[in-house]
Design a protein around this motif. Structure first.
Motif, short mmCIF file in Angstrom:
data_model
loop_
_atom_site.label_atom_id
_atom_site.label_comp_id
_atom_site.label_asym_id
_atom_site.label_seq_id
_atom_site.Cartn_x
_atom_site.Cartn_y
_atom_site.Cartn_z
N ILE A 188 0.84 -1.21 0.00
CA ILE A 188 0.00 0.00 0.00
C ILE A 188 0.87 1.26 0.00
N ALA A 189 0.43 2.24 -0.78
CA ALA A 189 1.23 3.46 -0.94
C ALA A 189 1.03 4.42 0.22
N ASP A 190 0.08 4.12 1.11
CA ASP A 190 -0.15 4.99 2.27
C ASP A 190 0.47 4.36 3.52
N GLY A 191 0.83 5.22 4.48
CA GLY A 191 1.32 4.72 5.76
C GLY A 191 0.14 4.14 6.53
N ASN A 234 -2.02 13.90 4.92
CA ASN A 234 -3.46 13.75 5.12
C ASN A 234 -3.64 12.45 5.87
N LYS A 235 -4.55 12.47 6.86
CA LYS A 235 -4.69 11.23 7.64
C LYS A 235 -6.16 10.93 7.89
N SER A 236 -6.43 9.68 8.15
CA SER A 236 -7.77 9.30 8.58
C SER A 236 -7.63 8.24 9.66
N VAL A 237 -8.63 8.20 10.54
CA VAL A 237 -8.58 7.26 11.65
C VAL A 237 -9.83 6.38 11.60
N SER A 238 -9.64 5.07 11.61
CA SER A 238 -10.79 4.16 11.61
C SER A 238 -10.71 3.27 12.83
N ILE A 239 -11.88 2.97 13.37
CA ILE A 239 -11.94 2.15 14.58
C ILE A 239 -12.36 0.73 14.20
N CYS A 245 -7.35 0.63 16.40
CA CYS A 245 -7.59 1.86 15.65
C CYS A 245 -6.59 1.86 14.49
N VAL A 246 -7.09 2.12 13.30
CA VAL A 246 -6.21 2.12 12.13
C VAL A 246 -5.99 3.57 11.68
N VAL A 247 -4.74 3.99 11.64
CA VAL A 247 -4.43 5.34 11.17
C VAL A 247 -3.79 5.19 9.79
#
Lengths: 138, 784
Positions: B429-432, B513-518, B529-531
């Motif tokens: 995946i290209a995102d952290g 840019n970030k997003s947080v998923s539970i 939690c997935v960042v």
């Protein structure tokens, strides 16, 4: 109309490089019973001042033809004792705070952003300003 | 041979043997001690003897120097001869405070060491050589000694002769002197004076050739003078004196010669004595070393005896020990055999001691054991059949279990493959991607996350994220990473991608840019939690370029817009002649359009300045009320036209605040123009301004169309326009509230709102009375 009778004939030197804008200004000035002279560069403006000793006020844009801009023009104008007292109204679209600050420091009478003001409003301000000057002289 | 004795007897025998060994060793030790004692006595004796010999020599030289030659016989007496050594030794030992009884064993010791045996000592070649040398030296010394005595005797004889003549001379000299004195001859008196003077010098003082000659000359003068003047008696007297004087002169020379000879002989004798001393020292040393060697040999012999005694002792005790331990060993071997199942084994120990008795009892016990064992074997055989049956059923159960385990293994393999697949995807995946568990520990950290954060997976895995992940505000770089903890605690995902910066391990901040998923389990509990975050450096650069472009373009747009505005203005004013109603209507639209265009350009400029961070804040004391009034005045045309009621409620204690008037008027301009725009004719707008602690609180509420509930979260976003206002064709750029929020925040204040669709909207603004610090920017914001 009331003002027309009470005031003397006023001569405005319009220093503006854009022809459409200067003709609009000229037209509006003559309709308001003002005399006007035109110049599109600082050099022309000084020539006009030399030739005509009766200039009451100067309408000045910032960007002009030639190498010198409005700020250079005001600097020279204020240096010469003969011309230092002619009031200047700067009407320009380039309203950065430094520029406005520099003009005010040099002693210009007013600063307008072109696009935000009606011609009529500016000319009325001029009339009021000159009337005020006259009152002070009296 | 000990087998028939009891252990106690064996012990007694062993003990007696040991005592005997100890006694014999002790005896020899004592003996050795004695020998050592004797050795030291002999050494001491040797030293005494050496001293004795030396004393003798000293005595000898004293005799010599005292010219006591009669006693030279001492040399013979003190001389060391072959037998003298041992005799002297024994003499010394017996004389040196040793009693007779003490001397006897020493004499015996000497015998043991071979000291009394002269042959033994002389058989040593070195010693023999020295003894011979001493013998030779002694003979030579005797010859020299005899010579010396002879010379000495000669000298003494001469001296005696001289003494006799001296007496004669003195008498004669005395007579002559008196005779001359009586004659009163002056010349003779003078000459006899010379004779007296010279005789003294020649016979007393010097006794040498020169002075004797002088004396004889003076006597000759006297003789000649007396022959001229004197009488016959005097002449005879002088002639006689002259003869004596000549005799004495001869004797003096002879004595001189003999003395020289004696000195030479004496020196030769001293030499001989010296040589003899050296030989004696050598001899002493050899004797000492010989006796020491003897003692050493004896010691080795004694030690040999002791060693032998100890060996014999060890052998005897080994035999006794063996006679005790052997039966015990046999007993142990048999017991082990029995323990291993050989019940037929018996112990073969014969004798009378306790062990033999024990072996007998042991054998009886084994017989009984054998009998009992036979009975048990029979019982066991019966039980074995039953056991075989239950084993078979166990085997069947085991088979079933193996089948189940195989199924589990299959499941596990599939799960592992699935995990590998997910890991591969995460890596690609290209995102952290970071996963954090309920305890705020990082449990997953993909490749891209490592790359972006500069942290390696080993540095972060299973560690608390708080001190590792430095998410910060993009503009002021203040830490802002509690959103993860908040998301986990609230159990709510932040679906929207939000902007921030990530401070890397090397301290460089990169925009992201970030997003947080539970992630929740089936019971609805938060498990992780997935960042997900992405480097947006490029996007930011593009944004910046875009903003700069807008700013430049806006400037250029204003000039032609000014043209349009001013000419339309003049046309409408009838400056170019009278216009009809329709023309006026059209021109009004043109003018309004150009005004909107100017507003849009100004708003775009403001937005670009806000986003570039280049707008200036110039705070100064100002009245909020007057700004508000000025804006109402600007909008009065529309307000009147729509018959909107303005309800102003400005508290009397409203203070002067420190703020940038231009910015405050932009706030009022936007909010009030919105209210006017979106309020239906006949509606109302409420304005409340009052002091609230350290702030000034402004409320602008309208009875307008309101904001749809589902879009309320977006009203401060750039270019956002709610669906309901777009439907009504009302003008608007979607930039106003975005600018207002930016100004309020940059002025240190806050903004919020309440809205209900169809009922109206209320905005609440708080601004600090003390204001914020002046900020110099390159651009001012332009009023809408």
């Amino acid at each position: 109309m009331a003002t027309k009778n009470n005031q003397q004939h006023i001569t405005v030197l319009v220093v503006e490089d854009s022809k459409p804008l200067s003709s609009a200004i000229d037209k509006k000035l003559s309709l308001s019973n003002f005399s006007f002279l035109n110049a599109r560069s600082a050099k022309e403006a000084f020539e006009q001042i030399k030739k005509n000793k009766n200039i009451d006020i100067i309408w000045l844009d910032h960007y002009l033809l030639g190498e010198e801009n409005g700020l250079d023009f005001v600097m020279k104008l204020k240096k010469d004792k003969k011309t230092a007292n002619i009031p200047v109204f700067v009407v320009s679209n380039t309203a950065t705070p430094e520029k406005v600050g520099s003009y005010i420091e040099l002693g210009v009478a007013k600063y307008y952003t072109k696009a935000d003001h009606r011609l009529e409003d500016i000319i009325n301000d001029m009339k009021e300003f000159l009337a005020g000057c006259k009152d002070k002289k009296k | 041979m000990f087998s028939n004795l009891k252990i106690i007897h064996k012990m007694i025998i062993g003990t007696i043997l040991m005592v005997l060994i100890i006694v014999s060793v002790g005896y020899f030790g004592f003996n050795i001690n004695n020998r050592i004692d004797t050795q030291s006595r002999i050494v001491e004796a040797s030293r005494s003897m050496a001293i004795n010999i030396t004393e003798g020599q000293e005595l000898l030289s004293r005799y010599l120097s005292a010219d006591n030659l009669d006693k030279m016989g001492m040399i013979e007496k003190e001389m060391v001869s072959k037998s003298d050594i041992v005799n002297a030794w024994i003499k010394i030992l017996t004389n040196n405070k040793i009693t007779k009884s003490e001397a006897i064993p020493i004499e015996k010791d000497l015998e043991v060491f071979g000291v009394t045996n002269q042959e033994n000592i002389l058989s040593d070649p070195a010693l023999e050589k020295i003894a011979k040398s001493i013998e030779l030296s002694k003979n030579q010394l005797n010859d020299i000694y005899l010579d010396l005595i002879k010379v000495h005797e000669d000298k003494i004889k001469l001296l005696n002769d001289f003494d006799l003549l001296y007496q004669k001379e003195k008498e004669q000299r005395y007579i002559i002197k008196n005779t001359i004195n009586e004659s009163s001859d002056l010349e003779l008196t003078r000459i006899i004076g010379d004779v007296l003077y010279f005789s003294k010098e020649a016979l007393y003082q010097y006794r040498d050739q020169e002075h004797i000659d002088q004396w004889l000359l003076s006597i000759n003068n006297l003789k000649n003078e007396s022959e001229l003047h004197g009488d016959e008696i005097l002449i005879n007297l002088i002639n006689e004196y002259y003869l004596i004087a000549n005799q004495m002169g001869g004797l003096v020379l002879e004595i001189e010669e003999t003395e020289k000879n004696e000195l030479i002989k004496k020196a030769a004798y001293d030499d001989g004595i010296g040589k003899l001393n050296i030989d004696k020292d050598k001899m002493n040393n050899i004797i000492l070393s010989l006796s020491t060697q003897n003692i050493k040999n004896t010691n080795i012999f004694l030690f040999g005896i002791v060693f032998l005694a100890i060996i014999i002792g060890i052998i005897i005790s080994a035999i006794i020990t063996h006679s005790i331990t052997e039966p015990i060993k046999k007993l142990v071997v048999t017991a082990k055999k029995i323990a291993d199942g050989d019940l037929a084994s018996r112990v073969d120990v014969r004798g009378n001691d306790e062990i033999s008795q024990f072996a007998e009892i042991f054998n009886k016990m084994v017989v009984k054991l054998q009998k009992a064992n036979k009975e048990i074997v029979i019982k066991l055989k019966n039980q074995a059949g039953e056991l075989a049956q239950s084993q078979e059923s166990l085997r069947n159960q085991q088979k079933a279990l193996v089948n189940v385990l195989e199924d589990v293994e299959q499941e596990r393999r599939e799960a592992s493959e699935e995990r590998d697949r997910i890991n591969t995807i995460l890596k690609g995946i290209a995102d952290g991607v970071i996963v954090i568990d309920r305890d705020m520990n990082i449990i997953l950290f993909n490749k891209k996350a490592e790359e972006l954060s500069g942290l390696s997976i080993n540095e972060v895995l299973n560690k608390n994220y708080v001190n590792l992940l430095n998410f910060v505000y993009e503009d002021n770089l203040l830490l802002k990473n509690d959103f993860i903890e908040k998301a986990i605690k609230d159990g709510e995902s932040l679906a929207l991608t939000t902007q921030a910066s990530l401070v890397r391990k090397d301290k460089a901040a990169i925009p992201i840019n970030k997003s947080v998923s539970i992630i929740k389990n089936d019971e609805g509990q938060v498990v992780a939690c997935v960042v997900v975050f992405r480097d947006v450096t490029k996007e930011r650069e593009i944004d910046k370029a875009k903003t700069e472009f807008v700013s430049l373009a806006s400037h250029q747009l204003r000039t032609p817009l000014s043209s349009i505005s001013w000419y339309t203005e003049m046309l409408l004013a009838g400056d170019a002649g009278k216009i009809n109603k329709e023309q006026k209507e059209y021109l009004t639209e043109v003018y309004a359009g150009s005004r909107r265009m100017v507003d849009l350009v100004n708003s775009l400029l403001n937005v670009s300045r806000i986003e570039l961070g280049t707008f200036a804040i110039d705070p100064k004391p100002m009245e909020v009320k007057s700004v508000c009034d000025a804006i109402i005045k600007e909008l009065i045309q529309d307000i009147t036209k729509k018959n909107i009621k303005i309800i102003k409620n400005i508290s009397k204690d409203t203070p002067t605040i420190i703020a940038d008037p231009k910015l405050i008027s932009i706030i009022f301009q936007n909010l009030l123009s919105n209210s006017v725009k979106y309020t239906l004719p006949g509606g109302n707008i409420k304005i409340n301004i009052e002091k609230d602690n350290q702030d000034i609180a402004i409320e602008i509420a309208d009875s307008g169309m309101g904001i749809p509930a589902n879009q309320q979260g977006q009203i401060f976003s750039k270019m956002f326009r709610a669906d309901n206002v777009r439907m009504t064709d009302t003008e608007g750029t979607g930039l106003g509230l975005y600018i207002v929020k930016a100004i309020v925040q940059n002025s240190g204040g806050s903004i919020s709102f309440k809205s209900k669709e169809g009922k109206g909207t209320a905005f609440y603004i708080k601004l600090p009375i003390k204001g914020v610090e002046k900020r110099v920017g390159t651009k001012e914001l332009s009023a809408g």
